[in-house]
Design a protein around this motif. Structure first.
Motif, PDB file in Angstrom:
ATOM      1  N   ILE A 133      -6.664  10.280   2.678  1.00  0.00           N
ATOM      2  CA  ILE A 133      -5.343   9.774   3.067  1.00  0.00           C
ATOM      3  C   ILE A 133      -5.483   8.778   4.210  1.00  0.00           C
ATOM      4  O   ILE A 133      -4.846   7.713   4.211  1.00  0.00           O
ATOM      5  N   MET A 134      -6.330   9.100   5.188  1.00  0.00           N
ATOM      6  CA  MET A 134      -6.525   8.190   6.314  1.00  0.00           C
ATOM      7  C   MET A 134      -7.158   6.883   5.853  1.00  0.00           C
ATOM      8  O   MET A 134      -6.813   5.797   6.347  1.00  0.00           O
ATOM      9  N   MET A 135      -8.069   6.958   4.887  1.00  0.00           N
ATOM     10  CA  MET A 135      -8.685   5.730   4.372  1.00  0.00           C
ATOM     11  C   MET A 135      -7.648   4.903   3.590  1.00  0.00           C
ATOM     12  O   MET A 135      -7.575   3.680   3.741  1.00  0.00           O
ATOM     13  N   ALA A 136      -6.851   5.575   2.760  1.00  0.00           N
ATOM     14  CA  ALA A 136      -5.826   4.861   1.988  1.00  0.00           C
ATOM     15  C   ALA A 136      -4.784   4.238   2.896  1.00  0.00           C
ATOM     16  O   ALA A 136      -4.339   3.101   2.669  1.00  0.00           O
ATOM     17  N   SER A 137      -4.408   4.962   3.946  1.00  0.00           N
ATOM     18  CA  SER A 137      -3.431   4.390   4.888  1.00  0.00           C
ATOM     19  C   SER A 137      -4.048   3.224   5.647  1.00  0.00           C
ATOM     20  O   SER A 137      -3.363   2.236   5.948  1.00  0.00           O
TER      21      SER A 137
END
Length: 520
Positions: A188-192
């Motif tokens: 999620i942090m990478m996608a954000s």
């Protein structure tokens, strides 16, 4: 056990996690750059897509953390809705059996159960856009309204598959265990970070536009011209709701510098926001406030971005209450904000100067009676974004040295048009190649709308997931037109200089006009 050994054992899950994330980014790069999965549809693209999703087909939505699922659902929901909305124009250039929009829609419905499938509907929409571009020169497959979605869908699909393969290897090889929650929170942090990269690079570009200083855009860019020009072009804006469409202009000029500064600050802050989940949620909310303001003032509707931002806000809030990503993972997310373009992600960099020099490029039609009607951009359906943004005959659309709605990348042009706009006009005409291309496009579009027309010859062109909406009430006469009676299309370019008088009134000075007829 020695202290050094204990530290090494504690670091093993972190090293494994970083290795899994590296595999996600590496596979995305290989598929995108070498496999060209986002290029026009080919058997290779389909084989690669199936190969990506197949390992994770046993992982259902209920097997994944809810904060990850909400983002996958948001992306997939946008794609399914978009495909259904464009079903009348969906075309991959394949035989009819394989050309149906309902195939990717069906896979999209399955993706709500098996999230690894979300790349299928996303790439199907992109392939259709690429085919439209190939056939007509329009379609804008890389425009800001959609280009972020396929990349994120593919990345999340890869993440689910990498995790599925890891779980298989975990039972057979002596690899260190990484908790499911930990891995997907990191994803999620990478996608954000990928998503926020669009905002950051848009702000960063504003600092270094040609012929400018880092503060030129904030202090001297007349952003309010965007609202004026879009309204004049027939876009759906709040300015159209007033008896005098220029009523709000003095207010917009007064707010110009504060709004410029606010936009630049929140865009640049994207680089550091992931260090705080709470800060990320609030910043993402502010982006949606910005998108709403853009829609109200210009008719540009970033609805996919808005939905995606809401999903990230929900994911951030969920992670705040549960397992939080480590500082190292949040820091890596900040790095991804910076380097996402280098990893082959399609990052849009929305940075330009606004000017009063506009080339209003639009279409008219003539019916059997010889009556001339201006055509709303919505009428062009899957090509409406090009017509709305007047990206029809580049590099410029007319006699003044500007692009969409009076924009330019150079400060020197902005200042020249501010000081002596009409003197900047130059000779301009469509080339023979452009005439041929436009003629081909309007004839193909006419065939399409005749096929889509109802018994009265009308087309429901407003029922489409447009990125930029034309105001329906400005085109009542055209909406009543029997499209079967259209005998000619006209491409019209009206260049004019717009300025704000000392009394706050908007002054529109015609410069030159050109008109080309394309008989059917």
């Amino acid at each position: 056990m020695t202290a050094a050994a204990a530290v090494t054992n504690e670091n093993k899950p972190a090293l494994t996690l970083f290795g899994l994330l590296a595999a996600c980014f590496g596979l995305f790069y290989v598929l995108n750059v070498i496999g060209k999965i986002g290029a026009p549809l080919s058997p290779q693209s389909l084989v690669l897509l199936v190969a990506v999703a197949l390992p994770a087909i046993r992982l259902r939505a209920r097997d994944l953390p809810s904060q990850f699922v909400v983002i996958a659902y948001a992306i997939n929901g946008c794609c399914v809705f978009y495909l259904i909305g464009m079903h009348r124009t969906y075309d991959l250039g394949l035989p009819s059996l394989f050309n149906s929009v309902w195939a990717p829609v069906f896979v999209g419905m399955l993706a709500f159960r098996w999230p690894a499938l979300i790349a299928f509907p996303a790439l199907a929409a992109r392939w259709a856009k690429l085919h439209t571009q190939f056939e007509t020169g329009l379609g804008a497959p890389n425009s800001a309204d959609f280009v972020i979605i396929p990349d994120l869908a593919l990345f999340l699909s890869i993440a689910v598959s990498i995790y599925a393969v890891y779980r298989i290897l975990e039972d057979r090889l002596p690899v260190t265990r990484v908790r499911k929650e930990t891995f997907f929170n990191a994803c999620i942090m990478m996608a954000s970070g990928i998503h926020l990269s669009n905002y950051f690079h848009s702000g960063w570009e504003k600092l270094f536009l040609p012929d400018s200083t880092p503060l030129t855009w904030v202090l001297q860019n007349p952003t309010y011209f965007l609202a004026i020009h879009s309204t004049d072009a027939g876009a759906l804006t709040i300015l159209d709701l007033f008896p005098d469409r220029d009523t709000l202009v003095p207010f917009l000029t007064w707010l110009n510098v504060p709004l410029n500064a606010w936009v630049l600050v929140i865009q640049l802050y994207a680089l550091f926001s992931l260090l705080s989940l709470r800060g990320s949620a609030w910043l993402t909310f502010l982006y949606d406030v910005m998108h709403f303001g853009i829609f109200v003032l210009t008719g540009i509707f970033f609805w996919k971005w808005i939905v995606l931002n809401v999903a990230f806000i929900l994911a951030f809030r969920k992670m705040q209450k549960g397992e939080r990503p480590s500082v190292a993972i949040r820091s890596l997310g900040c790095v991804i904000v910076l380097v996402a373009p280098l990893l082959s992600f399609h990052i849009v960099k929305l940075a330009w100067f606004d000017t009063g020099g506009v080339n209003d490029a639009y279409f008219e039609v003539a019916n059997q009676k010889g009556e001339i009607l201006r055509v709303p951009s919505n009428f062009f359906l899957n090509k409406s974004i090009n017509v709305a943004q007047q990206r029809i005959a580049r590099p410029t659309n007319g006699f003044l040295p500007t692009g969409t709605w009076g924009t330019t990348s150079r400060a020197s042009i902005m200042f020249a048009l501010r000081d002596h706009c009409s003197a900047e006009a130059r000779d301009w005409a469509l080339s023979d190649e452009q005439k041929t291309q436009l003629g081909k496009m309007v004839r193909a579009h006419q065939a399409l709308v005749v096929r889509l027309a109802d018994e009265s010859g009308r087309v429901a062109y407003d029922l489409y997931p447009h990125h930029i909406w034309s105001a329906p009430w400005l085109f009542d006469d055209f909406a009543k037109l029997d499209v079967r009676q259209i005998r000619s299309y006209f491409f019209v370019v009206e260049s004019r200089c717009v300025s704000i008088g000392t009394d706050g009134q908007v002054i529109r000075e015609p410069v030159r006009r050109e008109r080309y007829e394309f008989k059917l």
